[in-house]
Design a protein around this motif. Structure first.
Motif, PDB file in Angstrom:
ATOM      1  N   VAL A  67      -6.206  -2.959   9.829  1.00  0.00           N
ATOM      2  CA  VAL A  67      -6.418  -3.124   8.392  1.00  0.00           C
ATOM      3  C   VAL A  67      -7.806  -3.730   8.196  1.00  0.00           C
ATOM      4  O   VAL A  67      -8.042  -4.883   8.554  1.00  0.00           O
ATOM      5  CB  VAL A  67      -5.323  -4.028   7.777  1.00  0.00           C
ATOM      6  CG1 VAL A  67      -5.611  -4.305   6.310  1.00  0.00           C
ATOM      7  CG2 VAL A  67      -3.955  -3.370   7.935  1.00  0.00           C
ATOM      8  N   GLU A  68      -8.733  -2.933   7.676  1.00  0.00           N
ATOM      9  CA  GLU A  68     -10.124  -3.386   7.575  1.00  0.00           C
ATOM     10  C   GLU A  68     -10.477  -3.993   6.220  1.00  0.00           C
ATOM     11  O   GLU A  68     -11.307  -4.875   6.128  1.00  0.00           O
ATOM     12  CB  GLU A  68     -11.085  -2.230   7.888  1.00  0.00           C
ATOM     13  CG  GLU A  68     -11.068  -1.796   9.347  1.00  0.00           C
ATOM     14  CD  GLU A  68     -11.185  -2.954  10.336  1.00  0.00           C
ATOM     15  OE1 GLU A  68     -11.920  -3.922  10.045  1.00  0.00           O
ATOM     16  OE2 GLU A  68     -10.520  -2.918  11.384  1.00  0.00           O
ATOM     17  N   ASP A  69      -9.875  -3.465   5.149  1.00  0.00           N
ATOM     18  CA  ASP A  69     -10.316  -3.885   3.810  1.00  0.00           C
ATOM     19  C   ASP A  69      -9.160  -3.866   2.812  1.00  0.00           C
ATOM     20  O   ASP A  69      -8.019  -3.582   3.167  1.00  0.00           O
ATOM     21  CB  ASP A  69     -11.451  -2.954   3.331  1.00  0.00           C
ATOM     22  CG  ASP A  69     -11.074  -1.478   3.468  1.00  0.00           C
ATOM     23  OD1 ASP A  69      -9.862  -1.155   3.367  1.00  0.00           O
ATOM     24  OD2 ASP A  69     -11.971  -0.634   3.676  1.00  0.00           O
ATOM     25  N   GLU A  70      -9.488  -4.162   1.556  1.00  0.00           N
ATOM     26  CA  GLU A  70      -8.480  -4.201   0.485  1.00  0.00           C
ATOM     27  C   GLU A  70      -7.778  -2.844   0.323  1.00  0.00           C
ATOM     28  O   GLU A  70      -6.570  -2.783   0.086  1.00  0.00           O
ATOM     29  CB  GLU A  70      -9.134  -4.580  -0.866  1.00  0.00           C
ATOM     30  CG  GLU A  70      -9.803  -5.950  -0.876  1.00  0.00           C
ATOM     31  CD  GLU A  70      -8.810  -7.108  -0.882  1.00  0.00           C
ATOM     32  OE1 GLU A  70      -7.674  -6.929  -1.370  1.00  0.00           O
ATOM     33  OE2 GLU A  70      -9.178  -8.200  -0.389  1.00  0.00           O
ATOM     34  N   ASN A  71      -8.551  -1.766   0.466  1.00  0.00           N
ATOM     35  CA  ASN A  71      -7.985  -0.425   0.328  1.00  0.00           C
ATOM     36  C   ASN A  71      -6.898  -0.190   1.386  1.00  0.00           C
ATOM     37  O   ASN A  71      -5.818   0.331   1.083  1.00  0.00           O
ATOM     38  CB  ASN A  71      -9.112   0.620   0.458  1.00  0.00           C
ATOM     39  CG  ASN A  71      -8.551   2.031   0.496  1.00  0.00           C
ATOM     40  OD1 ASN A  71      -7.650   2.374  -0.254  1.00  0.00           O
ATOM     41  ND2 ASN A  71      -9.071   2.843   1.410  1.00  0.00           N
ATOM     42  N   HIS A  72      -7.162  -0.605   2.622  1.00  0.00           N
ATOM     43  CA  HIS A  72      -6.167  -0.475   3.687  1.00  0.00           C
ATOM     44  C   HIS A  72      -4.921  -1.309   3.378  1.00  0.00           C
ATOM     45  O   HIS A  72      -3.794  -0.891   3.659  1.00  0.00           O
ATOM     46  CB  HIS A  72      -6.754  -0.918   5.034  1.00  0.00           C
ATOM     47  CG  HIS A  72      -7.722   0.054   5.610  1.00  0.00           C
ATOM     48  ND1 HIS A  72      -8.444  -0.199   6.758  1.00  0.00           N
ATOM     49  CD2 HIS A  72      -8.100   1.297   5.208  1.00  0.00           C
ATOM     50  CE1 HIS A  72      -9.214   0.846   7.039  1.00  0.00           C
ATOM     51  NE2 HIS A  72      -9.035   1.756   6.103  1.00  0.00           N
ATOM     52  N   MET A  73      -5.138  -2.487   2.804  1.00  0.00           N
ATOM     53  CA  MET A  73      -3.998  -3.335   2.424  1.00  0.00           C
ATOM     54  C   MET A  73      -3.122  -2.631   1.390  1.00  0.00           C
ATOM     55  O   MET A  73      -1.900  -2.609   1.502  1.00  0.00           O
ATOM     56  CB  MET A  73      -4.494  -4.672   1.856  1.00  0.00           C
ATOM     57  CG  MET A  73      -4.934  -5.656   2.929  1.00  0.00           C
ATOM     58  SD  MET A  73      -5.703  -7.129   2.230  1.00  0.00           S
ATOM     59  CE  MET A  73      -4.350  -7.807   1.268  1.00  0.00           C
ATOM     60  N   THR A  74      -3.774  -2.030   0.406  1.00  0.00           N
ATOM     61  CA  THR A  74      -3.049  -1.294  -0.636  1.00  0.00           C
ATOM     62  C   THR A  74      -2.243  -0.157  -0.019  1.00  0.00           C
ATOM     63  O   THR A  74      -1.072   0.061  -0.371  1.00  0.00           O
ATOM     64  CB  THR A  74      -4.044  -0.724  -1.674  1.00  0.00           C
ATOM     65  OG1 THR A  74      -4.876  -1.804  -2.123  1.00  0.00           O
ATOM     66  CG2 THR A  74      -3.327  -0.117  -2.862  1.00  0.00           C
ATOM     67  N   LEU A  75      -2.848   0.546   0.919  1.00  0.00           N
ATOM     68  CA  LEU A  75      -2.159   1.650   1.588  1.00  0.00           C
ATOM     69  C   LEU A  75      -0.949   1.141   2.379  1.00  0.00           C
ATOM     70  O   LEU A  75       0.115   1.770   2.372  1.00  0.00           O
ATOM     71  CB  LEU A  75      -3.116   2.405   2.532  1.00  0.00           C
ATOM     72  CG  LEU A  75      -4.178   3.273   1.848  1.00  0.00           C
ATOM     73  CD1 LEU A  75      -5.244   3.718   2.850  1.00  0.00           C
ATOM     74  CD2 LEU A  75      -3.530   4.505   1.188  1.00  0.00           C
ATOM     75  N   MET A  76      -1.080  -0.003   3.027  1.00  0.00           N
ATOM     76  CA  MET A  76       0.056  -0.567   3.775  1.00  0.00           C
ATOM     77  C   MET A  76       1.208  -0.946   2.834  1.00  0.00           C
ATOM     78  O   MET A  76       2.370  -0.740   3.152  1.00  0.00           O
ATOM     79  CB  MET A  76      -0.380  -1.788   4.599  1.00  0.00           C
ATOM     80  CG  MET A  76      -1.100  -1.450   5.905  1.00  0.00           C
ATOM     81  SD  MET A  76      -0.185  -0.316   6.995  1.00  0.00           S
ATOM     82  CE  MET A  76       1.357  -1.212   7.215  1.00  0.00           C
TER      83      MET A  76
END
Length: 416
Positions: A31-40
């Motif tokens: 998980v690199e960034d906020e976008n990845h967090m949203t996807l998770m």
């Protein structure tokens, strides 16, 4: 012959109710960034994910990795989602069922209790009685409470009898599936009695300190992880209005209770409970510590996995008043631990080192005035996760013992 067949049939029938985990996979996602967090978060809403590290989707932070288990029927959906969204991932465990079987790789074929095998609750319970009976001058056994399902919570007091001794409290087995934790508590007790009078440091520690050792805190959950579902984490309490059982005991203490990193959903693995100290197990522990607060100078709680040595706070980013001291203690303890097999531990305050999580026992103990309060997260860093093979029990316990002895010795030299 008939009796044998009946036994086999009964065994098969009873094991049939246990969750079998065939084809379950454990993924690690970067998980690199906020976008990845949203996807998770999105993935967690469409598939049932069992979070291994961190404990829940709410605790995911950028620039970290996330480990989670996926049921066989959801594997393709999850893989498609990760690939479609270009999330970098690896499969840590390809088939959980095989990994569960492979855990039992100890060459110790002892029928009863063994320090290099994972022991079920009945075996541990019998061991607490036996080791106390065999070492009356060093060990006494008591019951500090009963669990939701009515099992006894056994506490071993280890040390040379003498009045008004300062004490170190150690508990294991908070989360049911973290089997390496109770294995360490048993190892600690064995080594204490084995090396007393032989090894200078342990002899001094037992002469001058008492160790309260709670080998399994969450007994009901531990039993359930052996008999019904290997991946069970919580207690086994039930409450009206919900079919979901159990509370995360390490979110159930009065330390920023349920403010952050905990869930109000009874079905969640990080459910904080209907109220702080709602669990009989939590209450038994807090009552015992409060009764013995004048003597307890250190609190150590043993979990797995991640190879971490943490101190307060986890419920907020505030630092304890003796932060510099605690940091130097965990740094030195981590160095001691690494000296044996080179196992690297990260260390620091809970919140910034891993994530915010309210209601933990270490924060509670610290706020009670126990200056030296630490959480161990034992081996490994994810290759086996909660399924650490038995062949690693000895090495894990030996290195952890070095860190525990270092901390105990420090406490003895800095009594307050």
């Amino acid at each position: 012959m008939l009796a044998f067949l009946i036994l086999v049939t009964v065994a098969l029938a009873s094991s049939h109710h246990a969750e079998d985990f065939e084809g379950n996979k454990v993924f690690r996602v970067s998980v690199e960034d906020e976008n990845h967090m949203t996807l998770m978060h999105e993935l967690a809403s469409i598939s049932e994910l069992d979070f291994w590290k961190p404990d829940s989707v709410a605790q995911i932070k950028p620039h970290t990795t996330v480990d989670f288990r996926v049921k066989a029927e959801d594997v393709l959906t999850v893989e498609d989602f990760l690939e479609h969204n270009e999330l970098h991932y690896e499969v840590l465990i390809n088939n959980l069922r095989s990994a569960m079987d492979a855990q039992f790789d100890s060459h110790s074929r002892a029928a009863g209790h063994s320090y290099t095998k994972y022991n079920n609750w009945e075996t541990i319970e019998a061991w607490t009685k036996e080791i106390a009976a065999q070492n009356p001058s060093l060990i006494s056994r008591s019951v500090i409470g009963t669990t939701f399902e009515g099992r006894s919570m056994y506490l071993l007091k280890v040390g040379k009898a003498s009045s008004n001794k300062p004490a170190v409290f150690i508990d294991c087995g908070f989360h049911a599936r973290e089997w390496i934790s109770p294995a360490f508590c048993q190892w600690f007790v064995k080594e204490a009695v084995r090396t007393y009078g032989q090894e200078a440091q342990m002899t001094k520690l037992l002469d001058k300190l008492d160790f309260y050792v709670l080998p399994v805190f969450n007994v009901d959950g531990y039993v359930y992880s052996w008999t019904k579902s290997r991946m069970w984490r919580k207690t086994r309490s039930s409450r009206t209005g919900s079919s979901c059982r159990g509370v995360d005991p390490n979110r159930n203490f009065k330390a920023g209770w349920c403010e952050t990193g905990a869930s109000k959903d009874p079905c969640s693995d990080t459910y904080c409970g209907p109220t702080a100290e709602s669990e009989k197990e939590t209450k038994a522990l807090t009552n015992f510590i409060q009764k013995n607060l004048s003597s307890i100078k250190a609190y150590l709680t043993v979990h797995s996995y991640s190879q971490l040595l943490l101190y307060p706070y986890s419920y907020s980013y505030k630092l304890p008043s003796n932060n510099a001291e605690l940091n130097s203690v965990v740094k030195a303890a981590a160095n001691e631990l690494a000296s044996l097999y080179g196992t690297k531990y990260k260390y620091g305050p809970g919140a910034s080192t891993i994530y915010l999580a309210a209601g933990g026992s270490d924060d509670w103990a610290y706020d009670q005035g126990i200056k030296y309060s630490f959480t161990f997260e034992l081996r490994d860093t994810g290759r086996y996760g909660f399924l650490l093979p038995e062949s690693q029990i000895q090495a894990t316990s030996e290195e952890t013992l070095l860190a525990v002895k270092y901390i105990a010795n420090y406490v003895l030299e800095h009594l307050y």
